[in-house]
Design a protein around this motif. Structure first.
Motif, PDB file in Angstrom:
ATOM      1  N   VAL A 123      51.219  20.864  56.572  1.00 37.85           N
ATOM      2  CA  VAL A 123      52.455  20.216  56.112  1.00 37.85           C
ATOM      3  C   VAL A 123      52.764  19.014  57.006  1.00 37.85           C
ATOM      4  N   VAL A 124      53.307  17.977  56.395  1.00 38.16           N
ATOM      5  CA  VAL A 124      53.736  16.819  57.178  1.00 38.16           C
ATOM      6  C   VAL A 124      55.258  16.727  57.114  1.00 38.16           C
ATOM      7  N   GLU A 125      55.864  16.576  58.271  1.00 32.14           N
ATOM      8  CA  GLU A 125      57.321  16.427  58.329  1.00 32.14           C
ATOM      9  C   GLU A 125      57.645  14.939  58.411  1.00 32.14           C
ATOM     10  N   GLN A 145      50.559  11.296  49.706  1.00 30.89           N
ATOM     11  CA  GLN A 145      49.918  11.652  48.431  1.00 30.89           C
ATOM     12  C   GLN A 145      48.432  11.327  48.479  1.00 30.89           C
ATOM     13  N   GLU A 146      48.127  10.153  49.023  1.00 26.46           N
ATOM     14  CA  GLU A 146      46.717   9.741  49.097  1.00 26.46           C
ATOM     15  C   GLU A 146      45.921  10.648  50.024  1.00 26.46           C
ATOM     16  N   LYS A 151      52.553  19.443  50.195  1.00 27.56           N
ATOM     17  CA  LYS A 151      53.893  19.829  50.618  1.00 27.56           C
ATOM     18  C   LYS A 151      54.347  18.955  51.781  1.00 27.56           C
ATOM     19  N   MET A 152      55.628  18.726  51.843  1.00 21.35           N
ATOM     20  CA  MET A 152      56.151  17.986  52.999  1.00 21.35           C
ATOM     21  C   MET A 152      57.529  18.521  53.366  1.00 21.35           C
TER      22      MET A 152
ATOM     23  N   ALA B  67      59.863  20.015  50.515  1.00 26.01           N
ATOM     24  CA  ALA B  67      59.707  19.242  49.274  1.00 26.01           C
ATOM     25  C   ALA B  67      58.246  19.257  48.870  1.00 26.01           C
ATOM     26  N   ASN B  68      58.026  19.157  47.563  1.00 29.27           N
ATOM     27  CA  ASN B  68      56.648  19.092  47.068  1.00 29.27           C
ATOM     28  C   ASN B  68      56.278  17.652  46.774  1.00 29.27           C
ATOM     29  N   LEU B  69      55.050  17.320  47.079  1.00 27.51           N
ATOM     30  CA  LEU B  69      54.572  15.975  46.776  1.00 27.51           C
ATOM     31  C   LEU B  69      53.870  16.020  45.431  1.00 27.51           C
ATOM     32  N   PRO B  70      54.070  15.011  44.582  1.00 24.38           N
ATOM     33  CA  PRO B  70      53.411  15.033  43.284  1.00 24.38           C
ATOM     34  C   PRO B  70      51.897  14.901  43.407  1.00 24.38           C
TER      35      PRO B  70
END
Lengths: 162, 173
Positions: A123-125, A145-146, A151-152, B67-70
């Motif tokens: 996970v990245v905060e 995203q890339e 999840k973040m 949060a979820n990333l798309p």
């Protein structure tokens, strides 16, 4: 020379009572030693958002990386007011990444994910100053995203208890 | 002349001891006060105290909102296609763009809102309309580029507070 009222023959022996002062100093020292949080590479000094009735939860130690969107300091904004709301640079762990180096950020995020304990749960905060504009943070979201992160976390202040 | 009150026993003899001699003897036999040198310790303690006073920075209690990333692969999950999302647009207003105007793009009947609390009330109001799928309704937050991050996080927080499970961001307009 001052004469002692008790020992009429010798000089007055004036002694400064240091005990209460040492007591206080020790109390202060212990307080600061226990409350001080030493500077961490993960945390840049900034004002994180405080949402109304914050739903933020206490962070738990897990395999995560923190991306700081570093703001300009007050003095830097005073020199050039155009900097207000702009990100100065990004910081991943102890690594500073230039704002226009999105490829570098993606590569570092991928590297952090690969080398983490559990890449699937990595996970990245996202930690950004409350005054930074959304268009300064958007590239970081795109980089996440890339880097194929699912999840973040968004850093926010916790709701005060009581 | 004062008489001695002491009873003499055995070989003991009575000797006159002058007051001066008595004082000297008392001084000689008095226990020596031993005190460790406190000065270096106090020096160090003050140095430490000064260090902590200058280096100490009280940090506010921070937490995080998940949060979820798309997915960038292009195909959205099948279930989200069936439900119309709630599109929330954030627009910066006021001097220095510090205020926010919240609009619901997917529901034009709703007047623009200015506080996060109003957004929360709206999100709670529309929940029953979606029946059992209420929690699965996607909420997408689309801030304009100049909106301060605090308003974006606040809007996101209200959607999470209203118990929506699929809250995400859209690229800025």
């Amino acid at each position: 020379m001052a004469k002692s009222s008790v020992m009429k023959t010798g000089p007055a022996n004036v002694v400064f009572n240091m005990t209460p002062m040492i007591d206080c100093v020790f109390q202060l020292l212990i307080f600061f030693m226990l409350t001080t949080q030493m500077a961490s590479a993960d945390f840049v000094n900034m004002k994180v958002p405080k949402p109304d009735l914050s739903q933020a939860k206490k962070p738990v130690e897990e395999n995560k990386a923190v991306v700081n969107v570093v703001p300009y300091s007050e003095s830097e904004i005073k020199k050039d007011s155009i900097r207000k709301g702009l990100a100065k640079e990004y910081k991943l762990g102890s690594l500073f990444i230039a704002k226009n180096n999105m490829e570098g950020l993606v590569n570092e995020l991928e590297k952090a994910r690969r080398t983490s304990k559990n890449p699937k749960e990595f996970v990245v905060e996202l930690r950004a100053d409350q005054s930074i504009r959304y268009n300064q943070i958007e590239p970081v979201l795109r980089a996440m995203q890339e880097a194929e992160l699912g999840k973040m976390y968004i850093t926010a202040l916790l709701e005060p208890q009581g | 002349m004062a008489r001695s009150q002491k009873n003499i026993t055995g070989d003991e003899t009575v000797h006159y001891v002058s007051a001066r001699k008595q004082r000297e003897d008392k001084k000689k036999h008095a226990s020596t006060a031993i005190q460790p040198p406190l000065t270096p310790m106090i020096d160090i303690v003050f140095q430490l105290l000064l260090f902590f006073l200058l280096a100490c920075q009280f940090r506010m209690d921070e937490g995080h909102i998940a949060a979820n990333l798309p997915d960038l692969s292009g195909k959205p999950p099948a279930d989200t296609l069936k439900i119309d999302p709630i599109d929330v647009t954030l627009e910066a207003t006021g001097s220095d763009n510090l205020d926010v105007l919240i609009q619901i793009q997917s529901d034009t009947n709703v007047p623009p809102m200015t506080t996060a609390e109003e957004l929360y009330v709206y999100l709670m109001q529309v929940k029953p309309d979606h029946g059992k799928q209420a929690d699965d309704v996607p909420v997408t937050i689309k801030p304009f580029g100049n909106v301060p991050w605090m308003h974006v996080v606040n809007a996101f927080n209200q959607a999470v507070r209203a118990d929506y499970k699929k809250v995400g961001f859209k690229p800025s307009g």
